[in-house]
Design an enzyme around this catalytic site. Sequence first.
Site, PDB file in Angstrom:
ATOM      1  N   LYS A 167      95.996  -2.124  56.756  1.00  0.00           N
ATOM      2  CA  LYS A 167      95.852  -2.207  58.219  1.00  0.00           C
ATOM      3  C   LYS A 167      94.393  -1.989  58.592  1.00  0.00           C
ATOM      4  O   LYS A 167      93.850  -0.900  58.410  1.00  0.00           O
ATOM      5  CB  LYS A 167      96.685  -1.139  58.933  1.00  0.00           C
ATOM      6  N   GLU A 240      88.965   9.574  53.321  1.00  0.00           N
ATOM      7  CA  GLU A 240      87.501   9.448  53.416  1.00  0.00           C
ATOM      8  C   GLU A 240      87.167   9.571  54.885  1.00  0.00           C
ATOM      9  O   GLU A 240      87.453   8.651  55.664  1.00  0.00           O
ATOM     10  CB  GLU A 240      87.040   8.086  52.874  1.00  0.00           C
ATOM     11  N   CYS A 274      79.373   6.231  57.756  1.00  0.00           N
ATOM     12  CA  CYS A 274      79.821   7.606  57.534  1.00  0.00           C
ATOM     13  C   CYS A 274      78.724   8.426  56.873  1.00  0.00           C
ATOM     14  O   CYS A 274      78.532   9.584  57.206  1.00  0.00           O
ATOM     15  CB  CYS A 274      81.105   7.620  56.715  1.00  0.00           C
ATOM     16  N   GLU A 371      79.406  14.467  64.863  1.00  0.00           N
ATOM     17  CA  GLU A 371      78.997  13.175  64.307  1.00  0.00           C
ATOM     18  C   GLU A 371      78.754  12.198  65.456  1.00  0.00           C
ATOM     19  O   GLU A 371      79.685  11.829  66.166  1.00  0.00           O
ATOM     20  CB  GLU A 371      80.123  12.645  63.414  1.00  0.00           C
TER      21      GLU A 371
HETATM   22  P1  NAD Z   1      89.679   6.154  63.401  1.00  0.00           P
HETATM   23  O1  NAD Z   1      90.145   7.368  62.702  1.00  0.00           O
HETATM   24  O2  NAD Z   1      89.779   6.098  64.870  1.00  0.00           O
HETATM   25  O3  NAD Z   1      90.479   4.875  62.882  1.00  0.00           O
HETATM   26  C1  NAD Z   1      90.517   4.522  61.523  1.00  0.00           C
HETATM   27  C2  NAD Z   1      91.802   3.769  61.252  1.00  0.00           C
HETATM   28  O4  NAD Z   1      92.891   4.671  61.371  1.00  0.00           O
HETATM   29  C3  NAD Z   1      92.095   2.637  62.226  1.00  0.00           C
HETATM   30  O5  NAD Z   1      92.668   1.568  61.516  1.00  0.00           O
HETATM   31  C4  NAD Z   1      93.076   3.270  63.182  1.00  0.00           C
HETATM   32  O6  NAD Z   1      93.887   2.336  63.860  1.00  0.00           O
HETATM   33  C5  NAD Z   1      93.870   4.146  62.256  1.00  0.00           C
HETATM   34  N1  NAD Z   1      94.538   5.302  62.864  1.00  0.00           N
HETATM   35  C6  NAD Z   1      94.195   5.978  63.984  1.00  0.00           C
HETATM   36  N2  NAD Z   1      95.059   6.992  64.204  1.00  0.00           N
HETATM   37  C7  NAD Z   1      95.936   6.982  63.170  1.00  0.00           C
HETATM   38  C8  NAD Z   1      97.046   7.809  62.808  1.00  0.00           C
HETATM   39  N3  NAD Z   1      97.435   8.844  63.549  1.00  0.00           N
HETATM   40  N4  NAD Z   1      97.713   7.516  61.674  1.00  0.00           N
HETATM   41  C9  NAD Z   1      97.328   6.493  60.885  1.00  0.00           C
HETATM   42  N5  NAD Z   1      96.286   5.670  61.182  1.00  0.00           N
HETATM   43  C10 NAD Z   1      95.599   5.923  62.310  1.00  0.00           C
HETATM   44  O7  NAD Z   1      88.195   5.913  62.894  1.00  0.00           O
HETATM   45  P2  NAD Z   1      87.165   4.770  63.335  1.00  0.00           P
HETATM   46  O8  NAD Z   1      86.666   5.109  64.697  1.00  0.00           O
HETATM   47  O9  NAD Z   1      87.750   3.427  63.076  1.00  0.00           O
HETATM   48  O10 NAD Z   1      85.996   4.963  62.263  1.00  0.00           O
HETATM   49  C11 NAD Z   1      84.939   5.834  62.467  1.00  0.00           C
HETATM   50  C12 NAD Z   1      85.142   7.125  61.689  1.00  0.00           C
HETATM   51  O11 NAD Z   1      85.412   6.827  60.315  1.00  0.00           O
HETATM   52  C13 NAD Z   1      83.904   7.975  61.658  1.00  0.00           C
HETATM   53  O12 NAD Z   1      84.258   9.330  61.812  1.00  0.00           O
HETATM   54  C14 NAD Z   1      83.332   7.747  60.289  1.00  0.00           C
HETATM   55  O13 NAD Z   1      82.499   8.754  59.806  1.00  0.00           O
HETATM   56  C15 NAD Z   1      84.559   7.597  59.469  1.00  0.00           C
HETATM   57  N6  NAD Z   1      84.272   6.874  58.227  1.00  0.00           N
HETATM   58  C16 NAD Z   1      84.337   7.550  57.029  1.00  0.00           C
HETATM   59  C17 NAD Z   1      84.004   6.908  55.856  1.00  0.00           C
HETATM   60  C18 NAD Z   1      84.052   7.595  54.512  1.00  0.00           C
HETATM   61  O14 NAD Z   1      84.106   6.908  53.508  1.00  0.00           O
HETATM   62  N7  NAD Z   1      84.041   8.909  54.444  1.00  0.00           N
HETATM   63  C19 NAD Z   1      83.617   5.577  55.892  1.00  0.00           C
HETATM   64  C20 NAD Z   1      83.557   4.927  57.123  1.00  0.00           C
HETATM   65  C21 NAD Z   1      83.902   5.586  58.284  1.00  0.00           C
END
Ligand code: NAD
Length: 468
Positions: A167, A240, A274, A371
């Site tokens: 997804k 992650e 990230c 962040e």
């Molecule tokens: P997000 O957590 O809002 O969404 C990520 C994904 O999770 C999306 O597909 C979203 O629809 C889904 N999601 C949201 N709530 C959920 C739930 N309750 N259960 C299951 N899935 C759910 O994050 P974002 O805004 O898309 O991405 C930015 C964040 O991701 C930043 O904090 C960034 O640091 C982090 N990030 C981490 C890494 C890493 O490898 N550590 C890499 C890239 C981004």
Amino acid sequence: MTEHLMTINGEQQSSPDSFAVINPSTGEPFARAPEATAAQLDDAMAGAAQAFRSWKRDDDARREALRLAAKAVNESVPQIATLLTQEQGKPLNEAMFEVMGVGMWLQYYADLEVEREILQDDDAAFVEVVRRPIGVVAAIAPWNFPLLLSSWKIAPALRAGNTVVLKPSPYTPLSSLAMVEVLNQALPPGVLNIVTGGDALGAAMTAHPTPRKVSFTGSISAGKKVAIASAADLKRVTLELGGNDPAIVLDDADPAVVGKQLFDAAFTNNGQTCVAVKRVYVPESLHDAVVEALVAEANSVVVGDGMDEATKLGPIQNRPQFDRVTRLVDGALSSGARAAAGGAALDRPGYFFAPTILTDASDGTEIVDEEQFGPALPVIAYRDLDDAIERANATTFGLGASVWATDTERGEAVARQLDAGSAWVNTHAALAPNLPFGGLKWSGVGVENGPWGYKGFTDMQLLNRRKK
Ligand code: NAD
């Protein structure tokens, strides 16, 4: 408006409902993606479970399929990259690198030699640690590097014999739909499925009884929800999550050189990485010179639509993130920080924000402690190195950290004291398929990439055959 299709059990599918995808360079919708129904999610899970029965059996066939998948994606770079730039905002050349990265990760996992772990083989017994695939993997991805970060899950999960339901983020579904369609040219039906929808669909995946593993990349708040939901039936999880990476400049560094390198490490992908540098600690003696070098970069970098060849930084990817960065910068400025460069949104359509260098912001300000995930970097002066190390570590984040020094051994000694999953000297975010990557503390659970990433998609079985 074109509607893109999901791939479920080898079939291209739309849905009765769909949602708009916005181009962040204009702020306008330009295409639609299907809103997967509960029945479609069930079908994707059932297809993946069915495909698992044969996919898990033949490692050689899996290696060959991954090689062919890598070839297929490498032949489709321009088409997929164009969609990525349109929906994500990043410059087209960076989008092309991201798609090529998918090919690289698939190829790496196709080629990975997985050593057998035989503990005993003598007259008495044969004892081996066997790595077994877990089953169906629910893979959930964010919007900043939607394709690459999905491939960090798809490639090792499939190589290990699992099947996947992916997804993507609702902000960037189109390039993932295109990528999965291309990869499926090389994969049997049901091995790799994609469903699109909002956060509720992610929650439905983690609550679904079929997957035995959730591999999640995204924010810490959503990551905690994933961990809680997965606990209900003890799904395995890899998380992650977010970072707030410190960079510590030592007093022997060359400010001009380091300023340029830090700018790249902080502003690549418009700071939406990230492992971007998200706060810089500089000795008082070098503060002004480092700031001057950062400001020179910030004021000369070309910000624009990712489809324009001259563009180096695109827009912020989505409206809520644009509002968040604006709020954090405004908050810092109103509590005494100074914008040495930028400091506000650009006056044009889309989610453009001026590359911002902040001084006089210290720990305790939201933009330092949280962040920001955008094009704004606080620079903090320090007097005492031990104090800077302590401040760098005084956080629940623990993803990456770097030290910048002419004496690299001294730099390494400092890097070893930093509480981060990756600690770098004179570089930042140096990532590769063979290098483990993961976060300490709230930045994650488990690691991706290399043989460690592969093992994360396996359960261990002890096989003990007594010979007498
Ligand atoms: P997000 O957590 O809002 O969404 C990520 C994904 O999770 C999306 O597909 C979203 O629809 C889904 N999601 C949201 N709530 C959920 C739930 N309750 N259960 C299951 N899935 C759910 O994050 P974002 O805004 O898309 O991405 C930015 C964040 O991701 C930043 O904090 C960034 O640091 C982090 N990030 C981490 C890494 C890493 O490898 N550590 C890499 C890239 C981004």
